[in-house]
Design a protein around this motif. Sequence first.
Motif, short mmCIF file in Angstrom:
data_model
loop_
_atom_site.label_atom_id
_atom_site.label_comp_id
_atom_site.label_asym_id
_atom_site.label_seq_id
_atom_site.Cartn_x
_atom_site.Cartn_y
_atom_site.Cartn_z
N LYS A 12 -4.77 -5.40 -8.93
CA LYS A 12 -5.89 -4.76 -8.25
C LYS A 12 -7.16 -4.77 -9.11
O LYS A 12 -8.24 -5.01 -8.62
CB LYS A 12 -5.52 -3.34 -7.84
N ASP A 28 0.31 -1.80 -7.76
CA ASP A 28 -0.93 -2.14 -8.46
C ASP A 28 -1.28 -3.62 -8.31
O ASP A 28 -2.08 -4.16 -9.07
CB ASP A 28 -0.84 -1.76 -9.93
N GLN A 35 -5.09 -10.74 -1.66
CA GLN A 35 -6.51 -10.87 -1.34
C GLN A 35 -6.74 -12.09 -0.46
O GLN A 35 -6.17 -13.16 -0.69
CB GLN A 35 -7.32 -11.01 -2.63
N MET A 53 -2.21 -6.72 -5.17
CA MET A 53 -2.70 -6.81 -3.79
C MET A 53 -2.80 -8.26 -3.37
O MET A 53 -2.93 -9.17 -4.19
CB MET A 53 -4.08 -6.15 -3.67
N HIS A 96 0.83 -1.21 0.00
CA HIS A 96 0.00 0.00 0.00
C HIS A 96 0.87 1.26 0.00
O HIS A 96 0.60 2.22 -0.74
CB HIS A 96 -0.92 -0.01 1.21
#
Length: 230
Positions: free
Chosen positions: A224, A208, A212, A210, A203
């Motif tokens: 993302k 771009d 999850q 992540m 972050h």
Amino acid sequence: MRILLVEDEKYISEAIAHVLKINQYIVDIESDGESGLYAGLSGIYDMIILDIMLPKLDGIHVLKELRKQKIKVPIMMLTALGETDDKVTGLDSGADDYIAKPVPTEELLARIRALGRRQQVWHQNGILKFGSVELDPHQLVLRCHNRDFRLTPKECQVLELLMNRRNTILSKDMIIEKVWGFDSEATDNHVEVYISFLRKKLHNIQADIMIQTVRRIGYILKMKGAAENV
């Protein structure tokens, strides 16, 4: 990267393991073909270094059985110097490479890097890339938008695993086995803590990609724009 080393000569296995560990590889050692086969079939290793002359089961037998059981990770054979027949038999049986003993350190590391690049097409000169993010697992460096960020060894190992298995759901048990090892005392909480650390760093660098959470299953690394509720 987690490597299984199957070698019965203790001084050789300890010397190779030492070189690999100081170069940020995780290494497990087995000293006979039977235990090496059992470990190799676990599916948790990214690469196997396998001696040909082993007690209980020889290396060629182990190699053939691993390939028969659909273990597709790169396998490098250790051979005696000048044993051409062993090299040919190993390659014909499914080995990806071989190296003669005594093992030259720089050549071993170069061959491991080459096999890693061959296995994962998103490796470039040892760097893993996904989206805007680059990871140098040997220097423990996370790079994004021309900025470098230092990771701890465990952070790097967890992220390397996620990047190597991108778009694949990894359970907490699998992450523990791959990063901490079979016989560690690590728990789900250890995984959760390191996932939290990595999310914050991703972050902060405006990545771009992540991590999850997949409810009741584990984690998946995605772009993302491709992230969905699971």
